[in-house]
Every structure is written in C-alpha cells, then in structure tokens.
Write a protein that holds these residues in place. Structure first.
Motif, PDB file in Angstrom:
ATOM      1  N   GLY A 138       8.714   3.805  -5.708  1.00 36.60           N
ATOM      2  CA  GLY A 138       8.652   5.233  -6.019  1.00 36.60           C
ATOM      3  C   GLY A 138       8.990   5.534  -7.461  1.00 36.60           C
ATOM      4  O   GLY A 138       8.388   6.406  -8.091  1.00 36.60           O
ATOM      5  N   ARG A 169       5.677  12.273  -1.025  1.00 37.04           N
ATOM      6  CA  ARG A 169       4.705  12.115  -2.094  1.00 37.04           C
ATOM      7  C   ARG A 169       4.168  10.688  -2.035  1.00 37.04           C
ATOM      8  O   ARG A 169       4.682   9.852  -1.331  1.00 37.04           O
ATOM      9  CB  ARG A 169       5.326  12.402  -3.461  1.00 37.04           C
ATOM     10  N   SER A 170       3.121  10.420  -2.744  1.00 32.74           N
ATOM     11  CA  SER A 170       2.477   9.121  -2.692  1.00 32.74           C
ATOM     12  C   SER A 170       3.415   8.039  -3.225  1.00 32.74           C
ATOM     13  O   SER A 170       3.750   8.007  -4.394  1.00 32.74           O
ATOM     14  CB  SER A 170       1.205   9.162  -3.532  1.00 32.74           C
ATOM     15  N   LEU A 171       3.880   7.157  -2.327  1.00 37.33           N
ATOM     16  CA  LEU A 171       4.777   6.080  -2.709  1.00 37.33           C
ATOM     17  C   LEU A 171       4.145   4.736  -2.369  1.00 37.33           C
ATOM     18  O   LEU A 171       3.656   4.541  -1.263  1.00 37.33           O
ATOM     19  CB  LEU A 171       6.112   6.192  -1.973  1.00 37.33           C
ATOM     20  N   LEU A 172       4.191   3.835  -3.326  1.00 33.32           N
ATOM     21  CA  LEU A 172       3.720   2.481  -3.101  1.00 33.32           C
ATOM     22  C   LEU A 172       4.835   1.695  -2.427  1.00 33.32           C
ATOM     23  O   LEU A 172       5.978   1.703  -2.889  1.00 33.32           O
ATOM     24  CB  LEU A 172       3.339   1.840  -4.439  1.00 33.32           C
ATOM     25  N   THR A 188      -0.330   3.150 -12.737  1.00 33.89           N
ATOM     26  CA  THR A 188       0.179   2.703 -11.440  1.00 33.89           C
ATOM     27  C   THR A 188      -0.893   1.933 -10.684  1.00 33.89           C
ATOM     28  O   THR A 188      -0.614   0.909 -10.062  1.00 33.89           O
ATOM     29  CB  THR A 188       0.666   3.899 -10.597  1.00 33.89           C
ATOM     30  N   ASP A 192      10.223  -0.274  -1.946  1.00 32.25           N
ATOM     31  CA  ASP A 192       9.360   0.818  -2.418  1.00 32.25           C
ATOM     32  C   ASP A 192       9.334   0.859  -3.945  1.00 32.25           C
ATOM     33  O   ASP A 192      10.260   0.412  -4.611  1.00 32.25           O
ATOM     34  CB  ASP A 192       9.794   2.170  -1.838  1.00 32.25           C
ATOM     35  N   ALA A 194       6.022   5.089 -10.157  1.00 28.63           N
ATOM     36  CA  ALA A 194       4.871   5.993 -10.245  1.00 28.63           C
ATOM     37  C   ALA A 194       5.179   7.179 -11.157  1.00 28.63           C
ATOM     38  O   ALA A 194       6.323   7.538 -11.370  1.00 28.63           O
ATOM     39  CB  ALA A 194       4.514   6.502  -8.849  1.00 28.63           C
ATOM     40  N   THR A 240      -0.708  -1.875  -9.429  1.00 27.49           N
ATOM     41  CA  THR A 240      -0.947  -2.188  -8.012  1.00 27.49           C
ATOM     42  C   THR A 240      -2.004  -3.270  -7.873  1.00 27.49           C
ATOM     43  O   THR A 240      -1.847  -4.221  -7.102  1.00 27.49           O
ATOM     44  CB  THR A 240      -1.371  -0.924  -7.251  1.00 27.49           C
ATOM     45  N   GLY A 250       0.825  -1.206   0.000  1.00 25.14           N
ATOM     46  CA  GLY A 250       0.000   0.000   0.000  1.00 25.14           C
ATOM     47  C   GLY A 250       0.850   1.241   0.000  1.00 25.14           C
ATOM     48  O   GLY A 250       2.067   1.178  -0.177  1.00 25.14           O
ATOM     49  N   GLU A 251       0.211   2.388   0.219  1.00 25.25           N
ATOM     50  CA  GLU A 251       0.925   3.661   0.209  1.00 25.25           C
ATOM     51  C   GLU A 251       1.599   3.900   1.543  1.00 25.25           C
ATOM     52  O   GLU A 251       1.078   3.542   2.591  1.00 25.25           O
ATOM     53  CB  GLU A 251      -0.037   4.811  -0.121  1.00 25.25           C
ATOM     54  N   ASP A 252       2.777   4.517   1.490  1.00 29.41           N
ATOM     55  CA  ASP A 252       3.543   4.843   2.687  1.00 29.41           C
ATOM     56  C   ASP A 252       3.023   6.163   3.251  1.00 29.41           C
ATOM     57  O   ASP A 252       3.144   7.203   2.601  1.00 29.41           O
ATOM     58  CB  ASP A 252       5.027   4.947   2.336  1.00 29.41           C
TER      59      ASP A 252
END
Length: 194
Positions: free
Chosen positions: A125, A109-112, A139, A123, A128, A143, A102-104
C-alpha cells in the motif's frame, strides 16, 4: 526516456531495487534538516535549561528517525526471492512460495498484495501513489517487474529459506536518531524528578 527508465538492470550482487527515489531523497533531506534543527536547539542559550531543553531537542530527533525510516521502503528483487523493506521490518519472500500477486478486492483503495502458499500476506500500500504514477504508471511497472521475477526465479538458491521470513529492519542512521531521542527523553525525565 520512459523505456530507458523502465529497463531495470541487476547490480553487482544480481539484485534489482524498486524504490521511489524522489520520495527517498525528499525524506532523507527532511530527516537531515530535522537532525540539524535539533543540533541547533542544543546550542541555543535562550531555551530554558534542564528538562525542557532535552524534551524540545527530542521532538525533532524523533521526527528525523521516522522520516529516515520512511525512506527505507523499497522492494529488492534478489536471486530466488523478493525482499520487501518496510519502515520497521523486512519480509523475505522466496519466489517458490508465492501464490498470488495482485490487487486486494477487500481493500478500500487499490492495494497490491502478495499472498504465499501458507496464506501469509505482504501488502504494498505504501508503494502506490506518486508523481511517477501520474506520469507513467510506475506502480504498474514495478508490479510487472515483480511478476516477471517471480515467474523466472522459481528455484531456491542453496541455503535459502522455504517460507516467508520477517525480521527487524536495522538502519544505522535511523537507529542512531532513535537512541539519541531516547537519551534526550531519559535526560528530561531524570532532570524533572531530580
């Protein structure tokens, strides 16, 4: 068209590759252009001889190596595992050890982020942000594909590792560019102190 693109099918080895193919093509074209430029520089007689020539040739070769390594970034959904290829290393993550994908919440910024049962993190990053995200949320598609793969591949294939493994990511092309760069820098250093 979007539905057709989203339908990922396994290859002959039962693996699905998730990659930014446009980015891969552009980076590899730029790497080939940099290597070609270095080759042209070797044959240009107007460039000063000796260490300066070797040093000037090493710069585009180093760029070619970095650009090619950038094109290696991808995720492979294999039997019972995810293989995350980065620029320098690859991480083999068995699906049974995945705790969360999931997202950190701590990221700027939004990182998976993928987290294992042992607390190790991988990660995504670099995965994305692309033209395809602007067009149809690529993305998000990747996911969903990874989450589905983790849910359905919770068994361990025979002889598979039971924890996250990281290894150096070998590349014949990128490593050849790196060896050529080091050789040119060595030649420049040798000619400078001779």
């Amino acid at each position: 068209m979007v539905r057709a693109v989203r339908k990922y099918r396994p290859n002959r080895r039962g693996r699905i590759k998730l990659a930014r193919w446009l980015r891969v093509a552009l980076l590899r074209l730029m790497a080939c252009a940099a290597a070609g430029f270095a080759t042209v520089l070797v044959g240009v007689p107007s460039i000063t001889e000796g260490e300066n020539r070797a040093l000037i040739v090493a710069i585009p070769l180093a760029w070619a190596c970095l650009l090619w390594r950038g094109s290696l970034i991808k995720v492979v959904l294999g039997p019972g595992a995810l293989v995350v290829f980065g620029m320098w290393s690859r991480a083999l993550v068995p699906c049974v050890v995945v705790k969360r994908l999931g997202e950190d919440p701590d990221a700027l910024r939004s990182l998976l982020v993928l987290e294992t049962q042992q607390g190790e993190q991988v990660d995504f990053g670099w995965f994305a942000g692309s033209l395809w995200d602007f067009l149809y949320d690529f993305t998000g598609v990747c996911t969903d594909a990874m989450r589905f793969h983790i849910r359905t591949e919770r068994h361990l294939p025979k002889g598979a590792p039971v924890r996250l493994e990281r290894r150096y990511n070998w590349s014949l092309v990128a490593d050849s560019f790196a060896i050529a760069t080091v050789a040119c820098l060595g030649a420049a250093l040798y000619l400078a102190v001779r």
